[in-house]
Design an enzyme around this catalytic site. Structure first.
Site, mmCIF file in Angstrom:
data_model
loop_
_atom_site.group_PDB
_atom_site.id
_atom_site.type_symbol
_atom_site.label_atom_id
_atom_site.label_comp_id
_atom_site.label_asym_id
_atom_site.label_seq_id
_atom_site.Cartn_x
_atom_site.Cartn_y
_atom_site.Cartn_z
ATOM 1 N N ILE A 31 0.986 -1.216 -0.045
ATOM 2 C CA ILE A 31 0.128 -0.067 -0.115
ATOM 3 C C ILE A 31 0.833 1.275 0.070
ATOM 4 O O ILE A 31 0.348 2.362 -0.421
ATOM 5 C CB ILE A 31 -0.980 -0.024 1.251
ATOM 6 C CG1 ILE A 31 -2.232 0.815 1.047
ATOM 7 C CG2 ILE A 31 -0.231 0.459 2.513
ATOM 8 C CD1 ILE A 31 -3.205 0.645 2.009
ATOM 9 N N ASN A 87 11.501 -8.762 7.212
ATOM 10 C CA ASN A 87 11.623 -8.105 8.337
ATOM 11 C C ASN A 87 11.374 -9.147 9.445
ATOM 12 O O ASN A 87 10.169 -9.606 9.426
ATOM 13 C CB ASN A 87 11.094 -6.908 8.467
ATOM 14 C CG ASN A 87 11.926 -5.751 7.410
ATOM 15 O OD1 ASN A 87 12.914 -5.708 7.436
ATOM 16 N ND2 ASN A 87 11.028 -5.030 6.744
ATOM 17 N N HIS A 100 6.113 -12.021 6.196
ATOM 18 C CA HIS A 100 5.998 -11.817 4.474
ATOM 19 C C HIS A 100 7.189 -11.399 3.927
ATOM 20 O O HIS A 100 8.082 -11.126 4.558
ATOM 21 C CB HIS A 100 4.910 -10.611 4.453
ATOM 22 C CG HIS A 100 5.259 -9.373 5.314
ATOM 23 N ND1 HIS A 100 4.766 -9.351 6.733
ATOM 24 C CD2 HIS A 100 5.824 -8.288 5.145
ATOM 25 C CE1 HIS A 100 5.347 -8.185 7.148
ATOM 26 N NE2 HIS A 100 6.115 -7.421 6.314
HETATM 27 P P1 AMP Z 1 6.834 -4.751 7.617
HETATM 28 O O1 AMP Z 1 7.565 -3.147 8.022
HETATM 29 O O2 AMP Z 1 8.179 -5.532 7.101
HETATM 30 O O3 AMP Z 1 6.031 -5.587 8.416
HETATM 31 O O4 AMP Z 1 6.028 -4.738 6.278
HETATM 32 C C1 AMP Z 1 4.518 -4.245 6.213
HETATM 33 C C2 AMP Z 1 4.181 -3.766 5.125
HETATM 34 O O5 AMP Z 1 2.957 -4.074 4.827
HETATM 35 C C3 AMP Z 1 4.770 -2.179 4.622
HETATM 36 O O6 AMP Z 1 5.529 -1.952 3.604
HETATM 37 C C4 AMP Z 1 3.205 -1.486 4.694
HETATM 38 O O7 AMP Z 1 3.302 -0.506 3.545
HETATM 39 C C5 AMP Z 1 2.195 -2.678 4.123
HETATM 40 N N1 AMP Z 1 0.877 -2.869 4.508
HETATM 41 C C6 AMP Z 1 0.303 -2.437 5.407
HETATM 42 N N2 AMP Z 1 -0.767 -2.534 5.392
HETATM 43 C C7 AMP Z 1 -1.244 -3.025 4.320
HETATM 44 C C8 AMP Z 1 -2.229 -3.017 3.280
HETATM 45 N N3 AMP Z 1 -3.800 -2.918 3.669
HETATM 46 N N4 AMP Z 1 -2.356 -3.442 2.037
HETATM 47 C C9 AMP Z 1 -0.881 -3.492 1.479
HETATM 48 N N5 AMP Z 1 0.021 -3.379 2.081
HETATM 49 C C10 AMP Z 1 0.166 -3.033 3.553
#
Ligand code: AMP
Length: 115
Positions: A31, A87, A100
């Site tokens: 996002i 991460n 992820h």
């Molecule tokens: P992390 O910091 O490694 O946990 O990455 C989480 C990622 O999820 C971040 O890059 C966010 O921008 C992404 N994220 C959070 N909410 C959503 C969402 N609803 N749809 C797509 N990506 C998301």
């Protein structure tokens, strides 16, 4: 998990731009992209982070890493190259506690470390 944002995407309770999906994994665009291509590849099983992986997850992780190549092809970055990042925990800046893989590419990434 009912309060997990990625479980909600997996269960289609909230929208996402889904790039790929099968019985084990889902891939959708981040996002808040940090590169021209920034897609998240997520196991459907709720696993909080890398530390929670068990021996029984080996087939799942092998599947995901191989599918990452396919997803990179779908996104048009297989030839130009890409980075996969996981991460784990506080110091990594992990925000979403559902494991992820960040798939990043579409431009030279330099020292971008996905945080
Ligand atoms: P992390 O910091 O490694 O946990 O990455 C989480 C990622 O999820 C971040 O890059 C966010 O921008 C992404 N994220 C959070 N909410 C959503 C969402 N609803 N749809 C797509 N990506 C998301």
């Amino acid at each position: 998990m009912s309060d997990c944002i990625f479980c909600k995407i997996i269960n289609k309770e909230i929208p996402a731009n889904i790039v790929y999906e099968d019985e084990l994994i889902i891939a959708f665009d981040d996002i808040a992209p940090q590169a021209k291509v920034h897609t998240l590849i997520v196991p459907k099983e709720h696993i909080p982070n890398n530390l929670y992986l068990e021996g029984r997850h080996k087939p799942l992780i092998g599947h995901l890493i191989l599918k990452a190549n396919e997803i990179a092809k779908i996104k048009g970055i297989a030839e130009t190259g890409f980075r996969l990042i996981v991460n784990t925990g506080k110091d990594s800046g992990q925000e979403v506690p559902h494991i992820h893989w960040h798939l990043l590419g579409g431009e030279p990434l330099g020292r971008l470390i996905c945080k």
